[in-house]
Design an enzyme around this catalytic site. Structure first.
Site, PDB file in Angstrom:
ATOM      1  N   ILE A  48     -12.661  19.627 -22.489  1.00  0.00           N
ATOM      2  CA  ILE A  48     -12.642  19.027 -23.827  1.00  0.00           C
ATOM      3  C   ILE A  48     -13.989  18.439 -24.230  1.00  0.00           C
ATOM      4  CG2 ILE A  48     -10.177  18.558 -23.844  1.00  0.00           C
ATOM      5  CD1 ILE A  48     -10.715  15.726 -22.983  1.00  0.00           C
TER       6      ILE A  48
ATOM      7  N   THR B 260     -19.064  16.432 -17.521  1.00  0.00           N
ATOM      8  CA  THR B 260     -18.072  17.261 -18.211  1.00  0.00           C
ATOM      9  C   THR B 260     -16.741  16.522 -18.206  1.00  0.00           C
ATOM     10  OG1 THR B 260     -19.161  19.298 -17.494  1.00  0.00           O
ATOM     11  CG2 THR B 260     -16.869  19.484 -18.225  1.00  0.00           C
ATOM     12  N   VAL B 261     -16.024  16.609 -19.326  1.00  0.00           N
ATOM     13  CA  VAL B 261     -14.729  15.946 -19.441  1.00  0.00           C
ATOM     14  C   VAL B 261     -13.640  17.007 -19.567  1.00  0.00           C
ATOM     15  CG1 VAL B 261     -13.321  14.300 -20.739  1.00  0.00           C
ATOM     16  CG2 VAL B 261     -15.797  13.972 -20.572  1.00  0.00           C
TER      17      VAL B 261
ATOM     18  N   ASP C 298     -24.562   3.524 -28.353  1.00  0.00           N
ATOM     19  CA  ASP C 298     -24.491   4.932 -28.778  1.00  0.00           C
ATOM     20  C   ASP C 298     -23.239   5.162 -29.627  1.00  0.00           C
ATOM     21  OD1 ASP C 298     -25.470   7.498 -28.999  1.00  0.00           O
ATOM     22  OD2 ASP C 298     -24.575   8.207 -27.127  1.00  0.00           O
TER      23      ASP C 298
END
Length: 340
Positions: A13, A20-21, A130
């Site tokens: 995702i 990385t998710v 952010d």
């Protein structure tokens, strides 16, 4: 890689330079989860690994449903760390922006909701650093009073977040340039919670117009911005009454940090008030655009075809109503003339 620990991976995702998710499933708890894994090309960097683990610990400590919660931490067989978070399935605000600008009132409600989320983070003594549309997840609303329609904003990706007490000592410029406060771009450690408030203003501006107030592709462009350049006026893109928001955004996006809003919840209150005002004015503006009396001599060009249409319909209706009267009068007249 189909399984990490006890979590079954279902789909990727998200992916960035450092991690990385994945969307996964926890069979033991019977819930969807999100699993963030450090990228293998950074696994050997001790400083990057520590920053990755610091993000997990920080997210775990923050006791707010406005921030994605971490509930597990582990290592892959190759030694890379990962952590497991709540899965927030409503997408991101960046995906909303791909469809263009929002209705002005809706955009301000979203901005107020974002301000509330940032205020919750600040109450824990943390600066995000952010705040961008890609890092703002949408969770289905549970009927609370917050804005944003059927979803509410949840902060994610605290990889750059720091305790406010630590932020003043940071010397590396990091973040997303188009949403970055000027003092953060300088990397001199001279920033605090008001850097996030700047970002809230930039995100809300983007929701109103479809683009950030200052387009910057690099830190250099942030540093080269003219300190006296105000944010572009909202008037060209929106209804004139929305131009009253120019002062609000001039303060939220002020180059001088001391001229900016000091607290995110104060900005939230102002955005909520403006959103409510626009909602109340919307029916009046619609009426002004469409309602023109028969006595008007000059007609706005945007509605020039409306009055004739309404007049034709009114004339037709009066004619139909008059027909029975004509027939009755004709019958009475005929009986009077010929029935005697």
């Amino acid at each position: 890689m189909d399984v990490i620990g006890r979590y079954r991976l279902q789909a990727k995702i998200g992916a960035g330079a450092f991690a990385t998710v994945w969307r996964g499933y926890d069979d033991d708890l019977d819930v969807d989860v999100a699993v963030k894994v450090l990228a293998d090309n950074w696994a050997s960097r001790a400083d990057v690994r520590e920053r990755f683990l610091s993000e997990a610990r920080l997210m775990r400590r923050i006791a707010s449903d406005r921030v994605v919660r971490v509930f597990d931490l582990g290592k892959l067989p190759d030694g890379r760390p990962y952590f497991v978070m709540d899965y927030v399935g409503g997408g991101t605000l960046a995906e909303v922006l791909r469809h263009g600008p929002l209705d002005p009132a809706d955009a301000l409600w979203w901005g107020a909701d974002l301000s509330r989320a940032v205020a919750a983070l600040h109450s824990e003594g943390v600066v995000h650093r952010d705040v961008t549309p890609a890092n703002l997840l949408l969770r289905p609303n549970q009927g609370d009073e917050s804005g944003g329609g059927t979803h509410r904003i949840v902060l994610a990706d605290l990889g750059l977040a720091k305790r406010a007490a630590e932020a003043s000592g940071l010397t590396q410029a990091v973040g997303t340039p188009s949403y970055m406060a000027p003092e953060q771009g300088r990397g001199d450690g001279g920033f605090d919670e008001r850097a996030d408030i700047y970002a809230v203003g930039a995100v809300t501006y983007a929701l109103l117009t479809g683009h950030p107030p200052y387009s910057a592709g690099s830190i250099t462009e942030v540093l080269n911005r003219d300190p006296d350049l105000p944010p572009p006026s909202l008037r060209p893109a929106l209804h004139d009454s929305v131009g009253q928001l120019d002062d609000l955004f001039a303060r939220a996006l002020a180059y001088d940090v001391d001229a900016r809003w000091e607290r995110a919840d104060t900005l939230a209150e102002r955005l909520e008030a403006e959103a409510y005002r626009l909602e109340q004015e919307a029916p009046l503006r619609a009426l002004e655009r469409t309602h023109i009396s028969d006595e008007d001599e000059e007609l706005p060009t945007t509605v020039a075809t409306d009055p004739p249409v309404r007049r034709r319909r009114r004339t037709r209706a009066l004619f139909l109503l008059a027909l029975p009267v004509v027939f009755v009068l004709a019958g009475v007249g005929g009986w009077y003339l010929f029935g005697q």
